[in-house]
Design a protein around this motif. Structure first.
Motif, PDB file in Angstrom:
ATOM      1  N   TYR A 148       0.854  -1.059  -0.070  1.00  0.00           N
ATOM      2  CA  TYR A 148      -0.273  -0.182  -0.120  1.00  0.00           C
ATOM      3  C   TYR A 148       0.575   1.423  -0.160  1.00  0.00           C
ATOM      4  CZ  TYR A 148       0.513  -0.027   5.165  1.00  0.00           C
ATOM      5  OH  TYR A 148       1.382   0.351   6.337  1.00  0.00           O
TER       6      TYR A 148
ATOM      7  N   PRO B  83      -1.988   4.017  -5.918  1.00  0.00           N
ATOM      8  CA  PRO B  83      -2.446   3.137  -4.816  1.00  0.00           C
ATOM      9  C   PRO B  83      -3.463   1.152  -5.486  1.00  0.00           C
ATOM     10  CG  PRO B  83      -2.766   4.403  -6.737  1.00  0.00           C
ATOM     11  CD  PRO B  83      -0.899   4.422  -6.792  1.00  0.00           C
TER      12      PRO B  83
ATOM     13  N   GLN C 191      -5.467   0.180  -7.156  1.00  0.00           N
ATOM     14  CA  GLN C 191      -6.137  -0.360  -7.922  1.00  0.00           C
ATOM     15  C   GLN C 191      -5.731  -1.403  -8.733  1.00  0.00           C
ATOM     16  OE1 GLN C 191      -9.194   2.241  -8.003  1.00  0.00           O
ATOM     17  NE2 GLN C 191     -10.396   1.297 -10.456  1.00  0.00           N
TER      18      GLN C 191
ATOM     19  N   SER D   3      -8.295   6.770   3.201  1.00  0.00           N
ATOM     20  CA  SER D   3      -8.189   5.804   1.734  1.00  0.00           C
ATOM     21  C   SER D   3      -9.185   4.628   2.100  1.00  0.00           C
ATOM     22  CB  SER D   3      -6.783   5.865   2.149  1.00  0.00           C
ATOM     23  OG  SER D   3      -6.733   4.732   2.879  1.00  0.00           O
TER      24      SER D   3
ATOM     25  N   ASP E 161     -11.299   4.975  -0.857  1.00  0.00           N
ATOM     26  CA  ASP E 161     -10.500   4.499  -2.004  1.00  0.00           C
ATOM     27  C   ASP E 161     -10.936   3.057  -1.851  1.00  0.00           C
ATOM     28  OD1 ASP E 161      -9.971   6.516  -3.266  1.00  0.00           O
ATOM     29  OD2 ASP E 161      -7.901   6.475  -1.990  1.00  0.00           O
TER      30      ASP E 161
ATOM     31  N   ASP F 239     -14.211   1.215  -4.781  1.00  0.00           N
ATOM     32  CA  ASP F 239     -13.905   1.056  -6.494  1.00  0.00           C
ATOM     33  C   ASP F 239     -13.588  -0.063  -6.545  1.00  0.00           C
ATOM     34  OD1 ASP F 239     -15.202   3.483  -7.238  1.00  0.00           O
ATOM     35  OD2 ASP F 239     -13.882   4.679  -7.053  1.00  0.00           O
TER      36      ASP F 239
END
Ligand SMILES: NC(=O)c1ccc[n+]([C@@H]2O[C@H](COP(=O)([O-])OP(=O)(O)OC[C@H]3O[C@@H](n4cnc5c(N)ncnc54)[C@H](OP(=O)(O)O)[C@@H]3O)[C@@H](O)[C@H]2O)c1
Length: 340
Positions: free
Chosen positions: A207, A211, A213, A235, A238, A241
């Motif tokens: 992390y 990001p 993602q 955070s 986030d 998503d």
């Protein structure tokens, strides 16, 4: 009875070892002669007053008010020293663990602790008392966070992301999700990646490297079914998503690092993701503690490395927990109770 007490909410440095009266047991109570007590972030947060509402009531156990001197601690192992009149299924001398109601009731950093019998579970002979103290809070939190997954109610093969996979709760969440048949990804610092992989995570995302993602999307393009967040903070939004619509975000309430939650709720709703905020409950924890103790004794669930402190070193243990970066569990050696 020697115990680690605080005379007011404040810093961990203000705790002292004092003599307190041996608690009386009520009809449904168990008196445990404590061998080891586990140390958790809730201990120093609670000492600082972080788990109290404005009326001095416990946020975790709303029926209880804090009184001082307050005894610290929620996790313990030991042997049964006495039982109330209505407790017929536990024997004197039996090795047990407890997920207690903590300082607002009677903390576990004490040679004797009184707990309701449904918060106490016998442990198998192959699990030591030292090991027994290390799992109640962290593992039941992970169990309750995974909820329907551990009950086998979710269809087989969900993809689960554990945010904060190397900590106490994360260690158990990764393993329990794997045991339930899920495919598991977790976040951790790079230094802890091998450890988290050894718990069964297919994917470990650093992390600190950017990001989450790209890596999570490459692993699961439509998003995961469940995220268990043990980290909190701004955070957290986030994470939404990363979850497919119809999935679920479970925020393990951290108290100190959480936002007010509104933004998170709204973001989750907008994506069609359910959002639960979990506060671990000790009520009726016996079945979970028993199942977890059996998994540990059978070697199907692994404990992290244990670091042992003496009762006189409680402040140091609490400071170590508060400093973060703990990989493994901290336990206090409280008394000389051993299996009889
Ligand atoms: N609501 C409840 O009922 C409940 C119950 C139990 C625990 N909790 C809370 O849950 C949290 C975790 O508890 P714990 O016992 O697992 O604590 P812990 O054993 O101290 O572990 C915390 C872990 O978080 C990781 N971490 C820190 N910052 C991170 C970040 N930004 N991103 C990803 N990981 C990060 C660290 O791993 P790295 O070194 O790899 O970064 C550390 O090992 C605490 O806040 C605790 O108070 C709440």
């Amino acid at each position: 009875v020697r115990a680690v007490v605080a005379d007011a909410f404040g810093d961990v440095g203000a705790v002292r070892v004092a003599d307190v009266p041996r608690p009386e047991v009520g009809a449904r109570d168990v008196l445990i002669r404590v061998a080891y007590a586990g140390v958790n972030p809730s201990d120093w947060k609670e000492l600082a007053g972080g788990l109290a509402d404005s009326q001095g009531r416990s946020l975790v156990v709303p029926s209880r008010h804090y009184t001082f001197p307050m005894i610290t601690g929620r996790d313990a192992s030991g042997v049964v020293a006495a039982v109330g009149a209505e407790v017929t299924d536990l024997d004197i001398g039996q090795p047990v663990v407890t997920l207690s109601d903590g300082p607002a009731a009677w903390g576990t950093f004490a040679e004797f602790v009184r707990v309701r019998c449904d918060r106490v579970a016998p442990i198998p002979p192959t699990l030591s008392l030292r090991e027994g103290a290390a799992f109640p809070v962290a593992a039941t939190t992970a169990w309750q966070a995974l909820g329907t997954l551990t009950a086998g109610a979710v269809r087989p093969g969900p993809h689960v992301l554990v945010h904060g996979g190397s900590g106490g709760v994360g260690t158990f969440a990764v393993q329990l999700a794997c045991l339930s048949g899920a495919s598991v990804a977790a976040t951790a610092r790079h230094a802890n990646a091998a450890y988290v992989r050894s718990l069964g995570a297919e994917l470990v995302v650093d992390y600190q490297a950017g990001p989450l993602q790209p890596a999570v999307r490459a692993w699961r393009p439509d998003g995961v079914e469940v995220v268990v967040d043990t980290v909190g903070g701004p955070s957290a939004v986030d994470l939404i998503d990363l979850i497919r619509p119809g999935g679920r975000l479970v925020s393990v309430a951290t108290i100190t690092d959480d936002d007010d939650g509104d933004e998170l709720h709204m973001a989750a709703a907008a994506r069609g993701v359910a959002h639960d905020v979990l506060i671990v409950t000790s009520k009726g924890a016996r079945a979970q503690l028993s199942a977890l103790a059996d998994l540990l004794a059978a070697g199907r669930l692994r404990l992290p490395k244990l670091q042992v402190f003496e009762l006189d070193g409680a402040a140091e243990a609490l400071r170590t927990s508060r400093a973060g970066r703990v990989v493994g569990k901290l336990v206090l050696r409280v008394g000389d109770a051993e299996r009889s």
